[in-house]
Design a protein around this motif. Structure first.
Motif, PDB file in Angstrom:
ATOM      1  N   LEU A 130      69.137 -27.262  43.936  1.00 46.45           N
ATOM      2  CA  LEU A 130      68.742 -28.595  43.461  1.00 46.45           C
ATOM      3  C   LEU A 130      69.428 -29.710  44.239  1.00 46.45           C
ATOM      4  CD1 LEU A 130      68.822 -28.055  39.576  1.00 46.45           C
ATOM      5  CD2 LEU A 130      66.813 -28.199  41.059  1.00 46.45           C
ATOM      6  N   LYS A 131      69.899 -29.420  45.451  1.00 46.72           N
ATOM      7  CA  LYS A 131      70.645 -30.421  46.217  1.00 46.72           C
ATOM      8  C   LYS A 131      69.817 -31.690  46.438  1.00 46.72           C
ATOM      9  CE  LYS A 131      72.956 -31.292  50.609  1.00 46.72           C
ATOM     10  NZ  LYS A 131      73.306 -30.755  51.954  1.00 46.72           N
ATOM     11  N   GLY A 132      68.565 -31.517  46.874  1.00 47.69           N
ATOM     12  CA  GLY A 132      67.720 -32.684  47.125  1.00 47.69           C
ATOM     13  C   GLY A 132      67.470 -33.492  45.873  1.00 47.69           C
ATOM     14  N   ILE A 157      68.391 -42.507  29.904  1.00 45.03           N
ATOM     15  CA  ILE A 157      68.179 -42.127  31.299  1.00 45.03           C
ATOM     16  C   ILE A 157      68.267 -40.628  31.550  1.00 45.03           C
ATOM     17  CG2 ILE A 157      69.124 -42.406  33.643  1.00 45.03           C
ATOM     18  CD1 ILE A 157      69.919 -45.218  32.874  1.00 45.03           C
ATOM     19  N   TYR A 158      68.952 -39.878  30.676  1.00 47.27           N
ATOM     20  CA  TYR A 158      69.147 -38.460  30.990  1.00 47.27           C
ATOM     21  C   TYR A 158      67.825 -37.716  31.133  1.00 47.27           C
ATOM     22  CZ  TYR A 158      67.894 -36.766  26.327  1.00 47.27           C
ATOM     23  OH  TYR A 158      67.214 -36.450  25.184  1.00 47.27           O
ATOM     24  N   GLY A 159      66.768 -38.184  30.458  1.00 44.15           N
ATOM     25  CA  GLY A 159      65.464 -37.532  30.559  1.00 44.15           C
ATOM     26  C   GLY A 159      64.891 -37.592  31.966  1.00 44.15           C
ATOM     27  N   LEU A 160      65.153 -38.699  32.668  1.00 44.10           N
ATOM     28  CA  LEU A 160      64.681 -38.825  34.047  1.00 44.10           C
ATOM     29  C   LEU A 160      65.330 -37.768  34.928  1.00 44.10           C
ATOM     30  CD1 LEU A 160      63.257 -40.322  36.365  1.00 44.10           C
ATOM     31  CD2 LEU A 160      65.226 -41.862  36.466  1.00 44.10           C
ATOM     32  N   ALA A 161      66.653 -37.630  34.819  1.00 41.11           N
ATOM     33  CA  ALA A 161      67.352 -36.620  35.618  1.00 41.11           C
ATOM     34  C   ALA A 161      66.873 -35.221  35.257  1.00 41.11           C
ATOM     35  CB  ALA A 161      68.863 -36.740  35.397  1.00 41.11           C
ATOM     36  N   MET A 162      66.652 -34.966  33.981  1.00 39.99           N
ATOM     37  CA  MET A 162      66.226 -33.638  33.541  1.00 39.99           C
ATOM     38  C   MET A 162      64.872 -33.273  34.137  1.00 39.99           C
ATOM     39  SD  MET A 162      65.191 -32.323  29.748  1.00 39.99           S
ATOM     40  CE  MET A 162      63.650 -33.227  29.941  1.00 39.99           C
ATOM     41  N   VAL A 163      63.931 -34.216  34.128  1.00 40.13           N
ATOM     42  CA  VAL A 163      62.600 -33.936  34.672  1.00 40.13           C
ATOM     43  C   VAL A 163      62.670 -33.679  36.174  1.00 40.13           C
ATOM     44  CG1 VAL A 163      60.349 -34.985  35.142  1.00 40.13           C
ATOM     45  CG2 VAL A 163      61.340 -35.154  32.869  1.00 40.13           C
ATOM     46  N   LEU A 164      63.488 -34.444  36.890  1.00 40.79           N
ATOM     47  CA  LEU A 164      63.663 -34.199  38.323  1.00 40.79           C
ATOM     48  C   LEU A 164      64.198 -32.792  38.580  1.00 40.79           C
ATOM     49  CD1 LEU A 164      65.200 -37.593  39.547  1.00 40.79           C
ATOM     50  CD2 LEU A 164      62.974 -36.650  40.173  1.00 40.79           C
ATOM     51  N   ILE A 185      76.576 -40.814  36.092  1.00 39.80           N
ATOM     52  CA  ILE A 185      77.271 -39.524  36.096  1.00 39.80           C
ATOM     53  C   ILE A 185      76.947 -38.714  34.841  1.00 39.80           C
ATOM     54  CG2 ILE A 185      79.539 -38.418  36.090  1.00 39.80           C
ATOM     55  CD1 ILE A 185      80.565 -40.788  37.713  1.00 39.80           C
ATOM     56  N   LEU A 186      77.046 -39.351  33.676  1.00 37.66           N
ATOM     57  CA  LEU A 186      76.807 -38.630  32.424  1.00 37.66           C
ATOM     58  C   LEU A 186      75.352 -38.185  32.273  1.00 37.66           C
ATOM     59  CD1 LEU A 186      78.556 -37.655  30.123  1.00 37.66           C
ATOM     60  CD2 LEU A 186      78.051 -39.765  28.876  1.00 37.66           C
ATOM     61  N   PRO A 187      74.350 -39.045  32.524  1.00 37.69           N
ATOM     62  CA  PRO A 187      72.959 -38.573  32.426  1.00 37.69           C
ATOM     63  C   PRO A 187      72.635 -37.444  33.390  1.00 37.69           C
ATOM     64  CG  PRO A 187      73.028 -40.971  32.455  1.00 37.69           C
ATOM     65  CD  PRO A 187      74.406 -40.492  32.769  1.00 37.69           C
ATOM     66  N   VAL A 188      73.147 -37.523  34.624  1.00 40.34           N
ATOM     67  CA  VAL A 188      72.885 -36.456  35.593  1.00 40.34           C
ATOM     68  C   VAL A 188      73.523 -35.152  35.133  1.00 40.34           C
ATOM     69  CG1 VAL A 188      73.387 -35.679  37.941  1.00 40.34           C
ATOM     70  CG2 VAL A 188      72.562 -37.997  37.553  1.00 40.34           C
ATOM     71  N   SER A 189      74.729 -35.234  34.586  1.00 36.92           N
ATOM     72  CA  SER A 189      75.399 -34.028  34.091  1.00 36.92           C
ATOM     73  C   SER A 189      74.632 -33.411  32.931  1.00 36.92           C
ATOM     74  CB  SER A 189      76.828 -34.362  33.657  1.00 36.92           C
ATOM     75  OG  SER A 189      77.581 -34.900  34.726  1.00 36.92           O
ATOM     76  N   ILE A 190      74.164 -34.251  32.004  1.00 40.80           N
ATOM     77  CA  ILE A 190      73.380 -33.743  30.874  1.00 40.80           C
ATOM     78  C   ILE A 190      72.070 -33.142  31.364  1.00 40.80           C
ATOM     79  CG2 ILE A 190      72.147 -34.413  28.767  1.00 40.80           C
ATOM     80  CD1 ILE A 190      74.310 -36.526  28.314  1.00 40.80           C
ATOM     81  N   GLY A 191      71.428 -33.808  32.335  1.00 40.62           N
ATOM     82  CA  GLY A 191      70.185 -33.282  32.886  1.00 40.62           C
ATOM     83  C   GLY A 191      70.379 -31.923  33.535  1.00 40.62           C
ATOM     84  N   ILE A 210      70.594 -35.434  44.777  1.00 38.60           N
ATOM     85  CA  ILE A 210      70.824 -36.657  45.548  1.00 38.60           C
ATOM     86  C   ILE A 210      69.910 -37.773  45.059  1.00 38.60           C
ATOM     87  CG2 ILE A 210      70.605 -37.682  47.841  1.00 38.60           C
ATOM     88  CD1 ILE A 210      71.437 -34.968  48.983  1.00 38.60           C
ATOM     89  N   VAL A 211      68.647 -37.449  44.812  1.00 37.67           N
ATOM     90  CA  VAL A 211      67.709 -38.457  44.317  1.00 37.67           C
ATOM     91  C   VAL A 211      68.132 -38.963  42.950  1.00 37.67           C
ATOM     92  CG1 VAL A 211      65.334 -38.850  43.558  1.00 37.67           C
ATOM     93  CG2 VAL A 211      65.773 -37.577  45.660  1.00 37.67           C
ATOM     94  N   ALA A 212      68.491 -38.051  42.046  1.00 38.82           N
ATOM     95  CA  ALA A 212      68.874 -38.445  40.695  1.00 38.82           C
ATOM     96  C   ALA A 212      70.108 -39.335  40.701  1.00 38.82           C
ATOM     97  CB  ALA A 212      69.123 -37.197  39.840  1.00 38.82           C
ATOM     98  N   VAL A 213      71.118 -38.962  41.485  1.00 35.05           N
ATOM     99  CA  VAL A 213      72.340 -39.769  41.550  1.00 35.05           C
ATOM    100  C   VAL A 213      72.032 -41.142  42.137  1.00 35.05           C
ATOM    101  CG1 VAL A 213      74.600 -39.982  42.639  1.00 35.05           C
ATOM    102  CG2 VAL A 213      73.902 -37.802  41.652  1.00 35.05           C
TER     103      VAL A 213
END
Length: 222
Positions: free
Chosen positions: A140-142, A98-105, A10-16, A145-148
């Motif tokens: 960014l819906k798709g 991990i937040y970098g992964l979500a950010m790049v996505l 949750i936190l990495p996706v929010s930061i991303g 979903i992938v990031a989560v």
């Protein structure tokens, strides 16, 4: 595990999402370099990250030294030896890695959102918050979903950073299912319990994968 879902998903996706909204709203000088630096933790081995942060969290480590230097001696503590702070301390490491992964996505996904939508929103007087919730987030819906899904699976199978930093301690404060599988199978020689936990985790993985597949925009359109 639920605590780790917060720190590793949750936190990495929010930061991303926040960084993506910040960097996509206007041109930033040296954006490529900036994104590379933010993504760097994702390509580092988790064992190395765990060892580095174990040194930082050491009672005589960098974190307590920094607190002492700014006059906050009252906040110094043995971070990884505290029943209260050990889990958040390890969780923060997962967030940072991990937040970098979500950010790049999200940065890849925001490129496909037509810029005309942003221009029209700004002409209508939409501010950054309205622009984010009306245009960026639906677009960014798709990717969301992938990031989560990916980060949720990472949070369920995390082992290396826990082993390196705390070995499940103090007590069982940072004992997660993957570590419990190792402890039951190789330390307690209770293979049956380890297999049972593994089957339950596999079930969670299957459920998460099925839900993610069902929610994908392309799947829904089909």
């Amino acid at each position: 595990s639920l605590y780790f879902v917060f720190f590793f998903s949750i936190l990495p996706v929010s930061i991303g999402l926040f960084l993506t909204a910040l960097m996509s709203r206007r041109k930033i000088f040296g954006l490529t370099t900036f994104r590379t630096i933010l993504f760097l933790p994702q390509i580092l081995p988790m064992v190395m990250i765990g060892l580095t942060f174990r040194w930082i969290y050491n009672p005589n480590g960098m974190l307590n030294a920094a607190l002492d230097a700014v006059g906050l001696e009252a906040f110094t503590k043995p971070w990884l030896g505290s029943f209260t702070w050990a889990l958040p301390a390890v969780g923060f490491v997962g967030t940072w890695a991990i937040y970098g992964l979500a950010m790049v996505l999200f940065m890849a996904g925001v490129q496909k959102i037509p810029t005309a939508l942003y221009e029209a929103a700004r002409i209508d007087g939409a501010g950054p918050v309205r622009e984010f919730f009306a245009i960026t987030l639906p677009g960014l819906k798709g990717e969301l979903i992938v990031a989560v899904s990916v980060t949720l699976l990472i949070s369920l199978r995390v082992f290396d950073v826990v082993w390196v930093m705390t070995q499940g301690g103090p007590g069982i404060a940072t004992t997660v299912p993957s570590f419990e599988i190792y402890r039951a199978a190789f330390q307690a020689q209770n293979v049956g319990a380890a297999a049972a936990i593994g089957v339950i985790m596999a079930g969670f993985v299957v459920v998460v994968s099925l839900v993610a597949t069902k929610l994908r925009p392309g799947r829904a359109d089909a």
